[in-house]
Design a protein around this motif. Structure first.
Motif, PDB file in Angstrom:
ATOM      1  N   SER A 110      -4.302  -7.237   1.876  1.00 37.17           N
ATOM      2  CA  SER A 110      -4.828  -5.932   2.332  1.00 37.17           C
ATOM      3  C   SER A 110      -4.099  -5.007   2.961  1.00 37.17           C
ATOM      4  O   SER A 110      -4.666  -4.226   3.540  1.00 37.17           O
ATOM      5  CB  SER A 110      -6.468  -6.027   2.443  1.00 37.17           C
ATOM      6  OG  SER A 110      -6.856  -7.093   2.892  1.00 37.17           O
ATOM      7  N   THR A 111      -3.437  -5.953   4.171  1.00 41.25           N
ATOM      8  CA  THR A 111      -2.862  -5.237   5.369  1.00 41.25           C
ATOM      9  C   THR A 111      -1.712  -4.616   5.341  1.00 41.25           C
ATOM     10  O   THR A 111      -1.062  -4.285   3.258  1.00 41.25           O
ATOM     11  CB  THR A 111      -1.879  -6.591   6.047  1.00 41.25           C
ATOM     12  OG1 THR A 111      -3.347  -7.321   6.707  1.00 41.25           O
ATOM     13  CG2 THR A 111      -1.770  -5.582   7.309  1.00 41.25           C
ATOM     14  N   ARG A 112      -1.464  -3.413   5.828  1.00 44.84           N
ATOM     15  CA  ARG A 112      -1.300  -2.279   5.456  1.00 44.84           C
ATOM     16  C   ARG A 112      -0.044  -1.839   6.001  1.00 44.84           C
ATOM     17  O   ARG A 112      -0.651  -1.170   7.581  1.00 44.84           O
ATOM     18  CB  ARG A 112      -2.023  -0.689   4.905  1.00 44.84           C
ATOM     19  CG  ARG A 112      -2.718  -1.190   3.618  1.00 44.84           C
ATOM     20  CD  ARG A 112      -1.560  -0.732   2.066  1.00 44.84           C
ATOM     21  NE  ARG A 112      -1.606  -1.772   0.790  1.00 44.84           N
ATOM     22  CZ  ARG A 112      -2.538  -2.271   0.135  1.00 44.84           C
ATOM     23  NH1 ARG A 112      -1.682  -3.682   0.673  1.00 44.84           N
ATOM     24  NH2 ARG A 112      -3.054  -2.793  -0.922  1.00 44.84           N
ATOM     25  N   LEU A 113       1.190  -1.002   5.981  1.00 42.43           N
ATOM     26  CA  LEU A 113       2.017  -0.489   7.214  1.00 42.43           C
ATOM     27  C   LEU A 113       2.163   1.217   6.825  1.00 42.43           C
ATOM     28  O   LEU A 113       2.556   1.235   6.101  1.00 42.43           O
ATOM     29  CB  LEU A 113       3.332  -0.800   7.462  1.00 42.43           C
ATOM     30  CG  LEU A 113       4.223  -0.369   8.153  1.00 42.43           C
ATOM     31  CD1 LEU A 113       4.068  -0.815   9.585  1.00 42.43           C
ATOM     32  CD2 LEU A 113       5.910  -0.933   7.190  1.00 42.43           C
ATOM     33  N   TYR A 114       1.854   1.983   8.095  1.00 42.72           N
ATOM     34  CA  TYR A 114       1.827   3.038   7.907  1.00 42.72           C
ATOM     35  C   TYR A 114       1.614   3.329   6.627  1.00 42.72           C
ATOM     36  O   TYR A 114       1.509   4.957   6.614  1.00 42.72           O
ATOM     37  CB  TYR A 114       3.568   3.726   8.073  1.00 42.72           C
ATOM     38  CG  TYR A 114       4.917   3.050   8.430  1.00 42.72           C
ATOM     39  CD1 TYR A 114       4.088   3.017  10.214  1.00 42.72           C
ATOM     40  CD2 TYR A 114       5.979   2.636   8.154  1.00 42.72           C
ATOM     41  CE1 TYR A 114       4.635   3.024  11.254  1.00 42.72           C
ATOM     42  CE2 TYR A 114       6.445   2.587   9.401  1.00 42.72           C
ATOM     43  CZ  TYR A 114       5.678   2.294  11.268  1.00 42.72           C
ATOM     44  OH  TYR A 114       7.522   1.876  11.674  1.00 42.72           O
TER      45      TYR A 114
END
Length: 205
Positions: A110-114
């Motif tokens: 679930s971790t997202r970048l930008y």
């Protein structure tokens, strides 16, 4: 017995030409002081105009990838979110997925970048952490530089205090006087966190 000097001084003061000289010198001093003060005010006003219109403000913001966390292996993050946290690398994650070093756990799906989820094309978002994450995209650097170069003097003290891209996004995404109308109503209640150049669009009340 009255000293001779005092008597002589009194006699001189009674003469009109002496009083005229004293008055003339006082008048010259007054006029000179007034002109000097006026010159100083004009010079200061011109200096301010030059600084405001000709010389760009020297902002301290550094746009370096990852900021300082790559060197220390530690992350600053947005701290206050109850559910979500954005770290200075641009990752957004749930609070429970923040590692002990302050960074989001990139192994969690679930971790997202930008991530620009909840953000509109005008750069305003309904969730603060998404605003910060979206603002940290390297492609947003030119937009932020344009904003800084055009920032009103009223915002100078706020943005002069930030050191890098991450701190700028934290400050920019916080709601400010630009986010409200009539001092107590959000211009756009659903998208009040903005990293863009302009305040939220004014919605009818």
């Amino acid at each position: 017995m009255v000293p001779c000097g005092a008597v002589l001084w009194r006699r001189l003061l009674r003469k009109r030409w002496v009083l005229g000289i004293v008055f003339g010198l006082s008048l010259v001093y007054f006029i000179t002081s007034t002109f000097k003060q006026e010159e100083r005010m004009v010079r200061d006003r011109n200096l301010l105009q030059v600084q405001e219109h000709e010389q760009p403000i020297l902002w301290k913001v550094k746009f370096s990838p990852g900021n300082s966390s790559q060197l220390s292996n530690q992350c600053r993050n947005s701290v206050q979110g109850k559910l979500l946290i954005t770290d200075e690398l641009g990752y957004i994650c749930e609070r429970k997925d923040v590692l002990v070093n302050g960074c989001c756990d990139v192994q969690v799906p679930s971790t997202r970048l930008y991530s620009c989820e909840s953000c509109l094309p005008n750069g305003c978002c309904s969730v603060y952490e998404y605003c910060v994450s979206c603002c940290l995209q390297p492609s947003k650097q030119h937009l932020l530089e344009r904003f800084l170069n055009r920032a009103a003097m009223a915002f100078q003290n706020l943005f002069m205090a930030v050191e890098d891209h991450f701190e700028l996004c934290l400050a920019k995404c916080r709601t400010s006087s630009q986010s409200v109308q009539h001092e107590n109503t959000y211009r756009d209640p659903t998208a009040k966190y903005c990293y863009g150049e302009y305040p939220p669009e004014l919605l009818p009340v």
